[in-house]
Write an enzyme that holds these catalytic residues in place. Structure first.
Site, PDB file in Angstrom:
ATOM      1  N   SER A 342      -2.819  -3.374  -3.966  1.00 33.48           N
ATOM      2  CA  SER A 342      -2.589  -2.507  -2.804  1.00 33.48           C
ATOM      3  C   SER A 342      -3.851  -2.168  -2.014  1.00 33.48           C
ATOM      4  O   SER A 342      -3.824  -1.295  -1.155  1.00 33.48           O
ATOM      5  CB  SER A 342      -1.897  -1.216  -3.250  1.00 33.48           C
ATOM      6  OG  SER A 342      -2.725  -0.470  -4.096  1.00 33.48           O
ATOM      7  N   LYS A 385       0.136   8.403  -4.306  1.00 36.64           N
ATOM      8  CA  LYS A 385      -0.935   8.161  -3.334  1.00 36.64           C
ATOM      9  C   LYS A 385      -0.938   9.223  -2.233  1.00 36.64           C
ATOM     10  O   LYS A 385      -1.997   9.650  -1.771  1.00 36.64           O
ATOM     11  CB  LYS A 385      -0.774   6.764  -2.735  1.00 36.64           C
ATOM     12  CG  LYS A 385      -1.099   5.650  -3.725  1.00 36.64           C
ATOM     13  CD  LYS A 385      -0.805   4.278  -3.161  1.00 36.64           C
ATOM     14  CE  LYS A 385      -1.140   3.192  -4.178  1.00 36.64           C
ATOM     15  NZ  LYS A 385      -0.808   1.849  -3.694  1.00 36.64           N
TER      16      LYS A 385
END
Length: 433
Positions: A342, A385
């Site tokens: 990511s 996140k």
């Protein structure tokens, strides 16, 4: 609701997945209390012997039944709530594979005829309510994971931790330390400072330890006769807990070319990380990456480098920049191993920013997987996140467009104060930064 409709609770195995200290075990206890059943918990972390699950044959010295038969014996109940902790840390050895042995226990189609080697007769486990806990899904064997319903528990934001501390942690620790609320008061501002300056982990275990430390030192003051009550405010925290562990503000005093804030998922929750890129003029093109990156991140960085070079191929200045430069990409902290798919957009943005010598806008963080043709692919751990971004006081997020649904499912208090840009390709990121 299904239990009320059906008349019994069976056939479902819940798996709570989340970082330490978010209340997975506590939730299991609460479920047992809510449905008025006995609760039995045991950990399978590091378990290597399948006989602990299925029992020993009685021909062996010191033979015992398996953990599940023992649990029912201890509980005096054939339908307890059994919590199997740390299911992601099972091990295999020459004594067998406990994960494979658990398949029969946790499969609603098989466990009505469970065979414990010690009993040597079939026993019905289908009335037991099984709950398992894990920190991550990656290490749970696939066939075992298929039999469970996964519920993800992400970390808490500051407001949630504040309420947990006020309502549960402080009253519990006052009682444990022999204090009453009149003897010790911890102000809301002090709790906020504790959370923000000393305990930024996803769970509340570190926060509870800090509260314990404050209470121990307060008790010492009371015992020494330095007053009949203690009020702990922000000013006393450095004296009680030491210097602040987490400093406010970006370590980069002002935005600079080649530095981008990325978002990472770990088994302990979400984290912000800076991606740095710099160059040395050498007269030939070369590329290097550091920061203890795993194979996937190394490949992501190479994809980012190739893609940014191809994107800027029409820009004469940038073309010359790459042709003459040794480019070095680094992901602090170097002592921490990191891997995952990511960080592609963060790496590409750092390289793009460096090549054009233009800094990325402040208070912006991003996450996403990048393909060689510049598409931004979806990632996991959106909640973790996003919480990490809020902890770091970031105002704007860049997320893959295909994660729009994941973000919209987040509670309103997590999304509050954030501006999110959903992107499909890297060209859209270029316009934003």
């Amino acid at each position: 609701s299904v239990g009320i409709m059906k008349g019994n609770i069976s056939g479902s195995i819940i798996c709570f997945v989340g970082p330490p200290g978010v209340g997975k075990t506590s939730l299991g206890r609460s479920i047992a209390a809510a449905i008025n059943r006995k609760f039995y918990r045991f950990s399978v972390g590091g378990m290597r012997d399948e006989a602990e699950i299925k029992g020993h044959r009685r021909t062996y010295v010191g033979a015992l039944p398996g953990k599940f038969i023992q649990a029912m014996k201890v509980c005096n109940s054939a339908n307890p709530v059994i919590m199997i902790d740390e299911i992601d840390k099972l091990a295999a050895s020459f004594q067998g594979d406990p994960a494979a042995a658990l398949l029969e226990v946790l499969d609603p189609e098989q466990n009505r005829d469970f065979l414990d080697h010690y009993l040597d007769v079939r026993f019905d486990l289908s009335n037991i309510f099984f709950i398992t806990t894990a920190n991550q899904l990656d290490t749970i064997p696939r066939p075992l994971l298929d039999r469970m319903e996964v519920i993800k528990l992400a970390g808490y934001i500051l407001g949630e931790k504040l309420q947990i501390a006020k309502r549960f942690l402080i009253p519990r620790q006052l009682k444990a330390h022999g204090l009453n609320p009149k003897q010790l008061t911890i102000t809301a501002a002090a709790i906020r400072e504790m959370i923000d300056g000393y305990c930024r982990e996803p769970g509340v275990r570190s926060l509870e330890n800090s509260i314990k430390k404050v209470m121990r030192k307060s008790v010492m003051q009371l015992v020494e006769g330095k007053g009949k009550s203690v009020k702990v405010d922000v000013a006393q925290l450095p004296q009680l807990l030491g210097k602040r562990l987490f400093l406010d503000g970006d370590p980069y005093q002002r935005p600079q070319p080649g530095v981008v804030t990325g978002l990472a998922w770990t088994s302990l929750g979400g984290e912000t990380m800076h991606v740095e890129a710099t160059r040395v003029h050498t007269g030939r093109a070369s590329f290097k990456q550091t920061g203890q990156l795993g194979k996937v991140m190394v490949e992501s960085s190479e994809i980012a480098y190739t893609y940014v070079r191809s994107l800027l191929n029409q820009n004469a200045r940038a073309k010359e920049f790459f042709a003459d430069s040794f480019v070095h990409l680094h992901v602090p902290a170097g002592a921490t191993p990191k891997d995952g798919p990511s960080a592609g957009v963060s790496m590409a943005t750092a390289l793009y920013s460096l090549a054009l010598n233009k800094p990325v806008k402040k208070d912006l963080a991003m996450t996403g997987e990048l393909t060689l043709t510049g598409l931004v692919m979806p990632i996991g751990g959106v909640k973790e996140k996003t919480i990490a971004a809020k902890r770091a006081r970031i105002k704007r997020l860049v997320l893959p467009d295909r994660n729009r649904g994941d973000y919209n499912e987040l509670p309103a208090q997590i999304r509050k104060g954030l501006k999110v840009h959903f992107v499909k390709s890297f060209e859209e990121i270029v316009e934003l930064i």
